[in-house]
Design an enzyme around this catalytic site. Structure first.
Site, PDB file in Angstrom:
ATOM      1  N   TRP A 160      48.583  64.728 120.053  1.00  0.00           N
ATOM      2  CA  TRP A 160      49.407  64.199 118.957  1.00  0.00           C
ATOM      3  C   TRP A 160      50.827  64.711 118.952  1.00  0.00           C
ATOM      4  O   TRP A 160      51.662  64.199 118.222  1.00  0.00           O
ATOM      5  CB  TRP A 160      48.758  64.443 117.597  1.00  0.00           C
ATOM      6  CG  TRP A 160      48.138  65.807 117.380  1.00  0.00           C
ATOM      7  CD1 TRP A 160      46.814  66.106 117.492  1.00  0.00           C
ATOM      8  CD2 TRP A 160      48.785  67.028 117.017  1.00  0.00           C
ATOM      9  NE1 TRP A 160      46.596  67.448 117.239  1.00  0.00           N
ATOM     10  CE2 TRP A 160      47.793  68.041 116.936  1.00  0.00           C
ATOM     11  CE3 TRP A 160      50.110  67.390 116.759  1.00  0.00           C
ATOM     12  CZ2 TRP A 160      48.066  69.366 116.598  1.00  0.00           C
ATOM     13  CZ3 TRP A 160      50.390  68.714 116.433  1.00  0.00           C
ATOM     14  CH2 TRP A 160      49.378  69.674 116.348  1.00  0.00           C
ATOM     15  N   ASN A 161      51.128  65.719 119.776  1.00  0.00           N
ATOM     16  CA  ASN A 161      52.532  66.155 119.792  1.00  0.00           C
ATOM     17  C   ASN A 161      53.277  65.346 120.850  1.00  0.00           C
ATOM     18  O   ASN A 161      52.826  65.225 121.977  1.00  0.00           O
ATOM     19  CB  ASN A 161      52.637  67.667 120.049  1.00  0.00           C
ATOM     20  CG  ASN A 161      52.231  68.053 121.453  1.00  0.00           C
ATOM     21  OD1 ASN A 161      51.306  67.479 122.008  1.00  0.00           O
ATOM     22  ND2 ASN A 161      52.908  69.011 122.029  1.00  0.00           N
ATOM     23  N   LYS A 184      43.864  56.447 125.958  1.00  0.00           N
ATOM     24  CA  LYS A 184      43.239  56.778 124.661  1.00  0.00           C
ATOM     25  C   LYS A 184      44.189  57.770 123.969  1.00  0.00           C
ATOM     26  O   LYS A 184      44.184  58.963 124.278  1.00  0.00           O
ATOM     27  CB  LYS A 184      41.869  57.423 124.905  1.00  0.00           C
ATOM     28  CG  LYS A 184      40.864  57.284 123.800  1.00  0.00           C
ATOM     29  CD  LYS A 184      41.251  57.865 122.480  1.00  0.00           C
ATOM     30  CE  LYS A 184      41.035  59.350 122.365  1.00  0.00           C
ATOM     31  NZ  LYS A 184      41.541  59.902 121.073  1.00  0.00           N
ATOM     32  N   GLY A 237      45.978  68.118 126.361  1.00  0.00           N
ATOM     33  CA  GLY A 237      45.416  68.549 125.082  1.00  0.00           C
ATOM     34  C   GLY A 237      44.984  69.996 125.160  1.00  0.00           C
ATOM     35  O   GLY A 237      45.461  70.758 126.018  1.00  0.00           O
ATOM     36  N   GLU A 259      46.361  69.151 131.625  1.00  0.00           N
ATOM     37  CA  GLU A 259      47.586  69.736 131.071  1.00  0.00           C
ATOM     38  C   GLU A 259      47.195  70.326 129.730  1.00  0.00           C
ATOM     39  O   GLU A 259      47.058  69.609 128.732  1.00  0.00           O
ATOM     40  CB  GLU A 259      48.633  68.649 130.921  1.00  0.00           C
ATOM     41  CG  GLU A 259      48.881  67.950 132.250  1.00  0.00           C
ATOM     42  CD  GLU A 259      49.911  66.853 132.181  1.00  0.00           C
ATOM     43  OE1 GLU A 259      50.321  66.477 131.073  1.00  0.00           O
ATOM     44  OE2 GLU A 259      50.307  66.359 133.244  1.00  0.00           O
ATOM     45  N   LEU A 260      46.981  71.644 129.720  1.00  0.00           N
ATOM     46  CA  LEU A 260      46.304  72.246 128.562  1.00  0.00           C
ATOM     47  C   LEU A 260      47.222  73.176 127.770  1.00  0.00           C
ATOM     48  O   LEU A 260      48.426  73.098 127.861  1.00  0.00           O
ATOM     49  CB  LEU A 260      45.040  72.959 129.057  1.00  0.00           C
ATOM     50  CG  LEU A 260      44.137  72.090 129.953  1.00  0.00           C
ATOM     51  CD1 LEU A 260      42.950  72.891 130.463  1.00  0.00           C
ATOM     52  CD2 LEU A 260      43.662  70.847 129.225  1.00  0.00           C
ATOM     53  N   CYS A 293      53.354  72.784 123.693  1.00  0.00           N
ATOM     54  CA  CYS A 293      52.420  73.529 124.540  1.00  0.00           C
ATOM     55  C   CYS A 293      53.080  74.747 125.162  1.00  0.00           C
ATOM     56  O   CYS A 293      52.417  75.735 125.446  1.00  0.00           O
ATOM     57  CB  CYS A 293      51.865  72.607 125.617  1.00  0.00           C
ATOM     58  SG  CYS A 293      53.132  71.679 126.477  1.00  0.00           S
ATOM     59  N   GLU A 394      45.969  80.268 121.146  1.00  0.00           N
ATOM     60  CA  GLU A 394      47.071  79.341 120.897  1.00  0.00           C
ATOM     61  C   GLU A 394      47.008  78.874 119.446  1.00  0.00           C
ATOM     62  O   GLU A 394      45.980  78.383 118.985  1.00  0.00           O
ATOM     63  CB  GLU A 394      46.960  78.131 121.829  1.00  0.00           C
ATOM     64  CG  GLU A 394      48.129  77.178 121.663  1.00  0.00           C
ATOM     65  CD  GLU A 394      47.971  75.893 122.447  1.00  0.00           C
ATOM     66  OE1 GLU A 394      46.878  75.303 122.434  1.00  0.00           O
ATOM     67  OE2 GLU A 394      48.969  75.465 123.071  1.00  0.00           O
TER      68      GLU A 394
HETATM   69  P1  NAD Z   1      42.920  68.017 121.492  1.00  0.00           P
HETATM   70  O1  NAD Z   1      42.334  68.682 122.669  1.00  0.00           O
HETATM   71  O2  NAD Z   1      42.290  68.249 120.180  1.00  0.00           O
HETATM   72  O3  NAD Z   1      42.946  66.445 121.664  1.00  0.00           O
HETATM   73  C1  NAD Z   1      43.648  65.818 122.719  1.00  0.00           C
HETATM   74  C2  NAD Z   1      43.056  64.453 122.980  1.00  0.00           C
HETATM   75  O4  NAD Z   1      41.716  64.614 123.441  1.00  0.00           O
HETATM   76  C3  NAD Z   1      42.984  63.541 121.770  1.00  0.00           C
HETATM   77  O5  NAD Z   1      43.319  62.230 122.151  1.00  0.00           O
HETATM   78  C4  NAD Z   1      41.524  63.629 121.370  1.00  0.00           C
HETATM   79  O6  NAD Z   1      41.072  62.494 120.665  1.00  0.00           O
HETATM   80  C5  NAD Z   1      40.853  63.741 122.715  1.00  0.00           C
HETATM   81  N1  NAD Z   1      39.502  64.347 122.720  1.00  0.00           N
HETATM   82  C6  NAD Z   1      39.023  65.304 121.897  1.00  0.00           C
HETATM   83  N2  NAD Z   1      37.738  65.612 122.230  1.00  0.00           N
HETATM   84  C7  NAD Z   1      37.410  64.832 123.293  1.00  0.00           C
HETATM   85  C8  NAD Z   1      36.241  64.699 124.096  1.00  0.00           C
HETATM   86  N3  NAD Z   1      35.144  65.431 123.882  1.00  0.00           N
HETATM   87  N4  NAD Z   1      36.262  63.810 125.117  1.00  0.00           N
HETATM   88  C9  NAD Z   1      37.366  63.076 125.358  1.00  0.00           C
HETATM   89  N5  NAD Z   1      38.498  63.147 124.622  1.00  0.00           N
HETATM   90  C10 NAD Z   1      38.523  64.033 123.603  1.00  0.00           C
HETATM   91  O7  NAD Z   1      44.465  68.434 121.492  1.00  0.00           O
HETATM   92  P2  NAD Z   1      45.541  68.115 120.359  1.00  0.00           P
HETATM   93  O8  NAD Z   1      45.233  68.989 119.195  1.00  0.00           O
HETATM   94  O9  NAD Z   1      45.665  66.652 120.179  1.00  0.00           O
HETATM   95  O10 NAD Z   1      46.877  68.619 121.071  1.00  0.00           O
HETATM   96  C11 NAD Z   1      47.302  69.924 121.054  1.00  0.00           C
HETATM   97  C12 NAD Z   1      46.933  70.633 122.341  1.00  0.00           C
HETATM   98  O11 NAD Z   1      47.515  69.946 123.451  1.00  0.00           O
HETATM   99  C13 NAD Z   1      47.489  72.036 122.415  1.00  0.00           C
HETATM  100  O12 NAD Z   1      46.514  72.887 122.943  1.00  0.00           O
HETATM  101  C14 NAD Z   1      48.660  71.905 123.383  1.00  0.00           C
HETATM  102  O13 NAD Z   1      49.018  73.102 124.027  1.00  0.00           O
HETATM  103  C15 NAD Z   1      48.154  70.868 124.316  1.00  0.00           C
HETATM  104  N6  NAD Z   1      49.249  70.218 125.038  1.00  0.00           N
HETATM  105  C16 NAD Z   1      49.425  70.519 126.356  1.00  0.00           C
HETATM  106  C17 NAD Z   1      50.495  69.961 127.056  1.00  0.00           C
HETATM  107  C18 NAD Z   1      50.737  70.289 128.508  1.00  0.00           C
HETATM  108  O14 NAD Z   1      51.506  69.587 129.157  1.00  0.00           O
HETATM  109  N7  NAD Z   1      50.141  71.328 129.054  1.00  0.00           N
HETATM  110  C19 NAD Z   1      51.345  69.067 126.411  1.00  0.00           C
HETATM  111  C20 NAD Z   1      51.119  68.772 125.070  1.00  0.00           C
HETATM  112  C21 NAD Z   1      50.055  69.348 124.404  1.00  0.00           C
END
Ligand code: NAD
Length: 503
Positions: A160-161, A184, A237, A259-260, A293, A394
């Site tokens: 979402w960011n 998605k 995510g 990309e976590l 992130c 985090e």
């Molecule tokens: P999240 O992991 O909660 O969700 C990310 C996406 O995954 C969403 O679309 C969500 O619906 C989906 N998802 C959740 N559970 C799932 C499953 N079991 N199977 C498949 N899809 C699933 O992350 P968030 O809260 O949306 O975003 C914040 C996180 O993203 C932070 O940890 C941040 O550091 C990371 N992030 C990393 C980068 C990078 O480039 N490394 C960039 C941006 C954000």
């Protein structure tokens, strides 16, 4: 583009599958909330396994469709370039949609959206520059060469960011190479990706090349990850979700790019200009309300300037204007999801109970105009140590912990004492010291006398639990293509297979 905040407001947004806007099979729609009021502002379709399967089938059919498969790389590049033009024309509308959905500052989203077309243009130019190799094999009259080809259907799951910025870094190269895609987006911020799909249609991409299925992570996202028809998954995510996705994708041997999350070290030496460095540290951790992130959330400051630095940092932090994201005077807006408020409260309290001190912020703002939104004050925690819980996990919010250090060696070991390895920063006038840090730090990006400076031509990616695979630069073209080895015998004769000639 027909979409705008005014047309999305109060509407039901459908899925985009095979070039058509379709209702979800289940007929179920989910509310998306405005972070400044906590009120729902539109609904999106909740795609189930059947919808996801339809989207993957549509993407596979598009991948095989000569209208996409049999056009030249140059023409594919032109399509991506047309998309760049449309994104530019609609940048301000996309920015408003993004801000409304995730609460990030409108001025920041405008700058981000106006920059996206350059990224599409950059990758469009690579469509016809992905070269194979000629291999000098140890056989006569044989030509051995490699071809780089698209991998197939790529599933993209975004956070979402900065949803569109995150998406662009992988979507643009993916399309330039000739893959097809099922996206998605986060259930908290689906509107901008649906708006982009409208522009993709307008640009003239054949139906099914890009599909968007909206819905929850454990439902829609999970169905996508488990679909055997994918060729690759790109996930951006949290590390926790990434671990689940990698395990589920492994059941079908689907490769992933991860990309976590991060918990990045930001190091300040005693020889710096304090005001400039304070600005760098503030930008590194408080920009976007800490929802980045790469946030430099563990700040190590040389003991010789610790007191002066903390004083300047606290003073600067106190001047950060928390406010409505549409207001140009605001420096940071609300958090995108309400759960973040509880999470930050919990971690800040745990820091205090473990001995840290709140030197700035540490609470929700008391201003009446912000009472309904999900706001949190930028927070500086002093007397922190690297082993406190809020320094290990985090937080994804505007909280930084400050730790003094006296020896370079000890600082490096503290900087690397984290399970993450996404980014890092160092401020010093001593270039030898900066390079020693760059060599020893276990992070995918090192910033020297700057922070959060990213460009689509630079290679970005994490080490350790921050993931694997790279985005940006030419590296990403290799991520989304595969190598085929071709061997041509032009001797005109096939040797007797049972005659073995020894050298
Ligand atoms: P999240 O992991 O909660 O969700 C990310 C996406 O995954 C969403 O679309 C969500 O619906 C989906 N998802 C959740 N559970 C799932 C499953 N079991 N199977 C498949 N899809 C699933 O992350 P968030 O809260 O949306 O975003 C914040 C996180 O993203 C932070 O940890 C941040 O550091 C990371 N992030 C990393 C980068 C990078 O480039 N490394 C960039 C941006 C954000």
């Amino acid at each position: 583009m027909k979409r705008a905040v005014s047309t999305i407001e109060g509407s039901r947004q459908n899925l985009y599958i095979g070039g058509r806007w379709v209702e979800p099979h289940s007929g179920v729609y989910v509310k998306s909330f405005d972070p400044t009021t906590g009120m729902p502002w539109y609904e999106f379709g909740n795609a189930d396994a059947q919808d996801v399967s339809d989207a993957v089938d549509a993407a596979r059919a598009a991948f095989e469709n000569p209208q996409w498969r049999r056009i030249t790389q140059t023409d594919r590049g032109k399509l991506v370039r047309r998309l760049a033009e449309l994104v530019l024309e609609n940048a301000d509308v996309l920015a408003e949609i993004e801000t409304r959905d995730n609460g990030k500052l409108l001025k920041e989203m405008r700058a981000q959206m106006r920059a996206l077309p350059d990224s599409y243009t950059y990758f469009s130019g690579m469509a016809d520059k992905l070269l194979g190799e000629t291999v000098p094999v140890n056989k006569l009259d044989m030509l051995n060469f490699t071809m780089r080809e698209p991998i197939g259907v790529v599933g993209m799951i975004t956070p979402w960011n900065s949803p569109l910025m995150m998406l662009t870094g992988t979507l643009a190269p993916c399309l330039a190479i000739g893959n097809t895609v099922v996206i998605k987006p986060s259930e908290h911020t689906s509107a901008s990706t649906l708006a982009l799909a409208e522009l993709i249609e307008e640009a003239g991409f054949p139906a099914g090349v890009v599909n968007v299925v909206t819905g929850g992570g454990k439902t829609t996202g999970d169905a996508l990850v488990r679909h055997p028809g994918l060729s690759k998954i790109v996930f951006t995510g949290s590390t926790t979700t990434g671990r689940t996705i990698a395990a589920n994708a492994a059941q079908n041997l689907i490769p992933c790019q991860m990309e976590l999350g991060g918990k990045s070290p930001h190091v300040v030496f005693g020889d710096v200009d304090i005001d400039r460095t304070v600005n760098g540290v503030v930008a590194g951790v408080f920009a976007a309300a800490g929802q980045t992130c790469v946030a430099g959330s563990r700040c190590f400051v040389e003991a010789s300037i610790y007191d002066r630095f903390v004083e300047a940092l606290v003073e600067r932090t106190g001047r950060i204007m928390v406010g409505h994201p549409m207001n140009d005077a605001s420096d940071i807006g609300p958090l995108a999801i309400p759960e973040q408020i509880g999470k930050l409260k919990h971690y800040v309290a745990s820091g205090v109970s473990q001995g840290a001190r709140i030197a700035a912020g540490g609470k929700q703002p008391s201003r009446e105009d912000l009472a309904d939104g999900w706001y949190y004050e930028p927070t500086v925690m002093t007397e922190a140590t690297n082993d406190m819980t809020f320094m290990r996990d985090e937080l994804f919010g505007p909280v930084v912990g400050i730790v003094p250090f006296s020896s370079e060696e000890k600082m490096i070991s503290l900087a690397n004492d984290t399970r993450y390895g996404l980014a890092s920063g160092i401020w010093t006038k001593d270039i030898d010291r900066a390079m020693r840090f760059a060599n020893k730090v276990n992070a995918g990006t090192v910033w020297i006398n700057t922070y959060r400076s990213a460009a689509f031509m630079s290679s970005m990616g994490g080490f350790k639990e921050s993931g694997y695979g790279r985005r940006g630069g030419f590296d990403v073209m290799r991520e989304f293509s595969r190598v085929k080895n071709v061997v041509l015998d032009y001797s005109g004769a096939m040797q007797d297979p049972f005659v073995i000639r020894l050298r």
